[in-house]
Design an enzyme around this catalytic site. Structure first.
Site, PDB file in Angstrom:
ATOM      1  N   TYR A  86       0.902  -1.218   0.078  1.00 50.31           N
ATOM      2  CA  TYR A  86      -0.034   0.116   0.224  1.00 50.31           C
ATOM      3  C   TYR A  86       0.884   1.399   0.062  1.00 50.31           C
ATOM      4  CZ  TYR A  86      -4.268  -2.420   0.167  1.00 50.31           C
ATOM      5  OH  TYR A  86      -5.437  -3.357  -0.325  1.00 50.31           O
TER       6      TYR A  86
ATOM      7  N   ARG B 298       1.690   1.749  -3.376  1.00 53.50           N
ATOM      8  CA  ARG B 298       0.623   2.361  -4.402  1.00 53.50           C
ATOM      9  C   ARG B 298       0.394   3.818  -4.036  1.00 53.50           C
ATOM     10  NH1 ARG B 298      -4.302  -1.544  -3.364  1.00 53.50           N
ATOM     11  NH2 ARG B 298      -5.262  -0.066  -4.747  1.00 53.50           N
TER      12      ARG B 298
ATOM     13  N   ASN C 139     -12.623   2.990  -6.619  1.00 55.59           N
ATOM     14  CA  ASN C 139     -11.275   3.533  -6.583  1.00 55.59           C
ATOM     15  C   ASN C 139     -10.842   4.045  -5.045  1.00 55.59           C
ATOM     16  OD1 ASN C 139     -10.865   2.544  -9.104  1.00 55.59           O
ATOM     17  ND2 ASN C 139     -11.063   4.460 -10.053  1.00 55.59           N
TER      18      ASN C 139
ATOM     19  N   HIS D 140     -15.114   1.500  -1.409  1.00 57.76           N
ATOM     20  CA  HIS D 140     -14.064   0.923  -1.048  1.00 57.76           C
ATOM     21  C   HIS D 140     -12.944   1.515  -0.279  1.00 57.76           C
ATOM     22  CE1 HIS D 140     -14.908  -2.090  -4.625  1.00 57.76           C
ATOM     23  NE2 HIS D 140     -15.945  -2.173  -3.612  1.00 57.76           N
TER      24      HIS D 140
ATOM     25  N   CYS E 156      -0.706   1.829  16.636  1.00 54.42           N
ATOM     26  CA  CYS E 156      -1.527   2.915  16.763  1.00 54.42           C
ATOM     27  C   CYS E 156      -1.049   3.307  18.121  1.00 54.42           C
ATOM     28  CB  CYS E 156      -3.005   1.904  17.024  1.00 54.42           C
ATOM     29  SG  CYS E 156      -4.138   3.083  17.734  1.00 54.42           S
TER      30      CYS E 156
ATOM     31  N   CYS F  42      -3.719   2.287  20.964  1.00 55.68           N
ATOM     32  CA  CYS F  42      -4.002   1.087  21.812  1.00 55.68           C
ATOM     33  C   CYS F  42      -2.714  -0.085  21.408  1.00 55.68           C
ATOM     34  CB  CYS F  42      -5.233   0.487  21.253  1.00 55.68           C
ATOM     35  SG  CYS F  42      -5.162  -0.301  19.235  1.00 55.68           S
TER      36      CYS F  42
ATOM     37  N   THR G 120     -14.660  -0.198 -15.354  1.00 55.68           N
ATOM     38  CA  THR G 120     -14.690  -1.239 -14.228  1.00 55.68           C
ATOM     39  C   THR G 120     -15.182  -2.462 -14.986  1.00 55.68           C
ATOM     40  OG1 THR G 120     -15.511  -2.188 -12.484  1.00 55.68           O
ATOM     41  CG2 THR G 120     -17.050  -0.804 -13.790  1.00 55.68           C
ATOM     42  N   SER G 121     -14.411  -3.673 -14.507  1.00 53.04           N
ATOM     43  CA  SER G 121     -14.545  -4.896 -15.067  1.00 53.04           C
ATOM     44  C   SER G 121     -15.877  -5.469 -14.791  1.00 53.04           C
ATOM     45  CB  SER G 121     -13.463  -5.977 -14.940  1.00 53.04           C
ATOM     46  OG  SER G 121     -13.226  -6.074 -13.523  1.00 53.04           O
TER      47      SER G 121
HETATM   48  C1  BV8 Z   1     -18.483  -7.961   0.677  1.00 50.51           C
HETATM   49  C2  BV8 Z   1      -9.931  -1.814  -2.377  1.00 50.51           C
HETATM   50  C3  BV8 Z   1     -19.576  -8.771   2.478  1.00 50.51           C
HETATM   51  C4  BV8 Z   1      -8.643  -2.338  -1.755  1.00 50.51           C
HETATM   52  C5  BV8 Z   1     -11.346  -3.474  -3.524  1.00 50.51           C
HETATM   53  C6  BV8 Z   1     -21.446 -11.490  -3.944  1.00 50.51           C
HETATM   54  C7  BV8 Z   1     -22.060 -10.529  -3.106  1.00 50.51           C
HETATM   55  C8  BV8 Z   1     -21.256  -9.947  -2.168  1.00 50.51           C
HETATM   56  C9  BV8 Z   1     -19.711 -10.171  -2.023  1.00 50.51           C
HETATM   57  C10 BV8 Z   1     -19.366 -10.991  -2.941  1.00 50.51           C
HETATM   58  C11 BV8 Z   1     -20.359 -11.724  -3.774  1.00 50.51           C
HETATM   59  N1  BV8 Z   1     -19.505 -12.649  -4.536  1.00 50.51           N
HETATM   60  C12 BV8 Z   1     -18.119 -12.402  -4.134  1.00 50.51           C
HETATM   61  C13 BV8 Z   1     -18.124 -11.692  -3.119  1.00 50.51           C
HETATM   62  C14 BV8 Z   1     -16.867 -11.371  -2.442  1.00 50.51           C
HETATM   63  C15 BV8 Z   1     -16.075 -10.369  -2.876  1.00 50.51           C
HETATM   64  C16 BV8 Z   1     -16.069 -10.199  -4.586  1.00 50.51           C
HETATM   65  O1  BV8 Z   1     -16.731  -9.683  -5.238  1.00 50.51           O
HETATM   66  N2  BV8 Z   1     -15.215 -11.186  -5.004  1.00 50.51           N
HETATM   67  C17 BV8 Z   1     -14.935 -11.108  -6.522  1.00 50.51           C
HETATM   68  C18 BV8 Z   1     -13.418 -11.332  -6.939  1.00 50.51           C
HETATM   69  C19 BV8 Z   1     -15.678 -12.272  -7.032  1.00 50.51           C
HETATM   70  N3  BV8 Z   1     -16.723  -9.093  -2.356  1.00 50.51           N
HETATM   71  C20 BV8 Z   1     -16.051  -8.409  -1.272  1.00 50.51           C
HETATM   72  O2  BV8 Z   1     -15.310  -9.317  -0.576  1.00 50.51           O
HETATM   73  C21 BV8 Z   1     -16.658  -7.183  -0.755  1.00 50.51           C
HETATM   74  N4  BV8 Z   1     -17.224  -7.332   0.456  1.00 50.51           N
HETATM   75  O3  BV8 Z   1     -19.090  -8.255  -0.171  1.00 50.51           O
HETATM   76  O4  BV8 Z   1     -18.530  -8.270   1.987  1.00 50.51           O
HETATM   77  C22 BV8 Z   1     -19.682  -9.063   3.909  1.00 50.51           C
HETATM   78  C23 BV8 Z   1     -20.780  -8.490   4.466  1.00 50.51           C
HETATM   79  C24 BV8 Z   1     -20.974  -8.426   5.615  1.00 50.51           C
HETATM   80  C25 BV8 Z   1     -19.907  -8.880   6.737  1.00 50.51           C
HETATM   81  C26 BV8 Z   1     -18.517  -9.231   5.907  1.00 50.51           C
HETATM   82  C27 BV8 Z   1     -18.609  -9.267   4.561  1.00 50.51           C
HETATM   83  C28 BV8 Z   1     -15.599  -6.101  -0.887  1.00 50.51           C
HETATM   84  C29 BV8 Z   1     -14.895  -6.162  -2.112  1.00 50.51           C
HETATM   85  C30 BV8 Z   1     -14.043  -4.647  -2.149  1.00 50.51           C
HETATM   86  C31 BV8 Z   1     -12.609  -5.191  -2.095  1.00 50.51           C
HETATM   87  N5  BV8 Z   1     -11.757  -3.982  -2.395  1.00 50.51           N
HETATM   88  N6  BV8 Z   1     -10.520  -2.476  -3.565  1.00 50.51           N
HETATM   89  C32 BV8 Z   1      -7.603  -2.075  -2.629  1.00 50.51           C
HETATM   90  O5  BV8 Z   1      -7.849  -1.061  -3.654  1.00 50.51           O
HETATM   91  O6  BV8 Z   1      -6.517  -2.446  -2.404  1.00 50.51           O
HETATM   92  S1  BV8 Z   1     -11.799  -4.264  -4.621  1.00 50.51           S
HETATM   93  C33 BV8 Z   1     -10.622  -3.681  -5.998  1.00 50.51           C
HETATM   94  O7  BV8 Z   1     -10.823  -4.694  -7.122  1.00 50.51           O
HETATM   95  C34 BV8 Z   1     -11.373  -2.502  -6.640  1.00 50.51           C
HETATM   96  O8  BV8 Z   1     -11.619  -1.709  -5.574  1.00 50.51           O
HETATM   97  C35 BV8 Z   1     -12.323  -2.748  -7.526  1.00 50.51           C
HETATM   98  O9  BV8 Z   1     -13.537  -2.894  -6.826  1.00 50.51           O
HETATM   99  C36 BV8 Z   1     -11.799  -3.967  -7.983  1.00 50.51           C
HETATM  100  C37 BV8 Z   1     -11.022  -4.045  -9.335  1.00 50.51           C
HETATM  101  O10 BV8 Z   1     -11.996  -3.771 -10.030  1.00 50.51           O
HETATM  102  P1  BV8 Z   1     -12.190  -2.656 -11.342  1.00 50.51           P
HETATM  103  O11 BV8 Z   1     -11.978  -1.365 -10.507  1.00 50.51           O
HETATM  104  O12 BV8 Z   1     -13.174  -3.063 -12.240  1.00 50.51           O
HETATM  105  O13 BV8 Z   1     -10.558  -2.964 -12.083  1.00 50.51           O
HETATM  106  P2  BV8 Z   1     -10.139  -4.011 -13.035  1.00 50.51           P
HETATM  107  O14 BV8 Z   1      -8.804  -3.819 -13.319  1.00 50.51           O
HETATM  108  O15 BV8 Z   1     -10.860  -5.147 -12.608  1.00 50.51           O
HETATM  109  O16 BV8 Z   1     -10.889  -3.399 -14.529  1.00 50.51           O
HETATM  110  C38 BV8 Z   1     -10.523  -2.282 -14.772  1.00 50.51           C
HETATM  111  C39 BV8 Z   1     -11.340  -2.082 -15.943  1.00 50.51           C
HETATM  112  O17 BV8 Z   1     -10.987  -0.866 -16.793  1.00 50.51           O
HETATM  113  C40 BV8 Z   1     -11.044  -3.061 -17.235  1.00 50.51           C
HETATM  114  O18 BV8 Z   1     -12.420  -3.662 -17.692  1.00 50.51           O
HETATM  115  C41 BV8 Z   1     -10.440  -2.402 -18.328  1.00 50.51           C
HETATM  116  O19 BV8 Z   1     -10.750  -2.694 -19.735  1.00 50.51           O
HETATM  117  C42 BV8 Z   1     -10.631  -0.841 -18.043  1.00 50.51           C
HETATM  118  N7  BV8 Z   1      -9.841   0.053 -18.551  1.00 50.51           N
HETATM  119  C43 BV8 Z   1      -8.648  -0.043 -19.057  1.00 50.51           C
HETATM  120  N8  BV8 Z   1      -8.260   1.289 -19.508  1.00 50.51           N
HETATM  121  C44 BV8 Z   1      -9.106   2.018 -19.416  1.00 50.51           C
HETATM  122  C45 BV8 Z   1     -10.281   1.409 -18.855  1.00 50.51           C
HETATM  123  N9  BV8 Z   1     -11.602   1.922 -18.848  1.00 50.51           N
HETATM  124  C46 BV8 Z   1     -11.583   3.079 -19.323  1.00 50.51           C
HETATM  125  N10 BV8 Z   1     -10.904   3.834 -19.613  1.00 50.51           N
HETATM  126  C47 BV8 Z   1      -9.291   3.383 -19.563  1.00 50.51           C
HETATM  127  N11 BV8 Z   1      -8.566   4.067 -20.278  1.00 50.51           N
END
Ligand code: BV8
Length: 253
Positions: free
Chosen positions: A74, A77, A109, A126, A154, A157, A195-196
């Site tokens: 982090y 980043r 983001n 997020h 911290c 604590c 977003t993907s």
């Molecule tokens: C949760 C912060 C529940 C950290 C991130 C169903 C329902 C609920 C949850 C789930 C579910 N199924 C699975 C889950 C669990 C999980 C999940 O979704 N897993 C996935 C992998 C299947 N979800 C979670 O865990 C979430 N929590 O649901 O909790 C809960 C409830 C109560 C109590 C406890 C738990 C939390 C998810 C958040 C994770 N944190 N980020 C950090 O940044 O380090 S996620 C992180 O990855 C990003 O924030 C973002 O969301 C994700 C990346 O996705 P994108 O932003 O889309 O990026 P990506 O690279 O994939 O795509 C980029 C796109 O841009 C591409 O399509 C590309 O073509 C395009 N692109 C490229 N260039 C350009 C462009 N577009 C435009 N212009 C350009 N020039």
């Protein structure tokens, strides 16, 4: 037009609905920051971090297993993000906020670039990589003593500090989630940008809007699961498409 120009067309009906919309929702992902030089999650990280899978590192388990590795990821980043600038795609969303009665900008983001571009109402579902919180109590910590220990501790604590972002397996902040969900239910137009659409529950927000009769458009260079629905697809980079969308929607500006 040279052949590397994005070949996208903008549906006039989308411009009409956008021009008359009372409430527009935008959902952004890593793609909107790509043209600022911030690597996306799926385009692969560069250098040292190319060997790690972000989905593996952005988890409480990874932090428990190797807090120093996660903290340094982090830090890398954070330093990268602090050196880049918002791009034309970010700027177009600032202009959009001026043009429509109400814009809810939901972002996945954590880079803070929408706020730096000038958007006033940003829903960070997020978290934000520039903020640090106590791993034990969850309170945001702004200052701490650098003792050379990584991660630092911290001051209140003694727990380890961590970035104030939502990891996989962690719940989204209640207020941010509720604001994003309510806006998705109420909007007239929903733009999903860079977003993907693979991470939940963010990926469901455009579907909620669609079911409520909103016009939904995907702005992305590649196809995503959202295309299985009845949505507009503006294929190309956000930095080109968003300014063009605004020009065509409000031509005499
Ligand atoms: C949760 C912060 C529940 C950290 C991130 C169903 C329902 C609920 C949850 C789930 C579910 N199924 C699975 C889950 C669990 C999980 C999940 O979704 N897993 C996935 C992998 C299947 N979800 C979670 O865990 C979430 N929590 O649901 O909790 C809960 C409830 C109560 C109590 C406890 C738990 C939390 C998810 C958040 C994770 N944190 N980020 C950090 O940044 O380090 S996620 C992180 O990855 C990003 O924030 C973002 O969301 C994700 C990346 O996705 P994108 O932003 O889309 O990026 P990506 O690279 O994939 O795509 C980029 C796109 O841009 C591409 O399509 C590309 O073509 C395009 N692109 C490229 N260039 C350009 C462009 N577009 C435009 N212009 C350009 N020039």
């Amino acid at each position: 037009m040279s052949n590397d120009q994005p070949t996208f067309s903008i549906p006039p009906e989308l411009c009409d609905v956008l021009r008359s919309a009372r409430h527009v929702v935008v959902l952004t992902g890593a793609g909107i920051s790509a043209e600022s030089g911030v690597p996306t999650f799926r385009d692969g990280l560069t250098g040292l971090w190319a060997q790690y899978n972000p989905q593996e590192l952005a988890t409480p388990r990874a932090f428990a297993r190797d807090p120093k590795l996660v903290w340094e990821w982090y830090l890398w980043r954070r330093e990268l993000v602090s050196k880049v600038q918002p791009n034309a795609g970010h700027q177009a969303l600032v202009e959009l906020e001026r043009r429509v009665p109400r814009l809810t900008l939901i972002t996945q983001n954590v880079d803070g670039l929408h706020q730096r571009a000038g958007n006033r109402r940003v829903v960070e579902i997020h978290g934000n990589i520039m903020r640090t919180k106590c791993f034990g109590e969850g309170t945001v910590i702004e200052r701490w003593e650098e003792t050379g220990e990584i991660p630092p501790r911290c001051p209140k604590c003694g727990s380890m500090l961590r970035p104030d972002v939502v990891w996989f397996g962690e719940a989204l902040p209640d207020q941010a989630f509720n604001e994003a969900a309510l806006a998705s239910l109420a909007c007239n137009v929903f733009l999903s940008i860079g977003t993907s659409g693979l991470v939940e529950p963010a990926a469901s927000f455009p579907l909620v809007a669609l079911r409520r009769g909103a016009r939904v458009a995907l702005i992305n260079p590649e196809e995503t699961p959202l295309l299985s629905e009845n949505v507009d697809f503006l294929r190309g980079p956000a930095g080109s498409i968003l300014p063009a969308l605004l020009r065509e929607t409000w031509p005499n500006s």
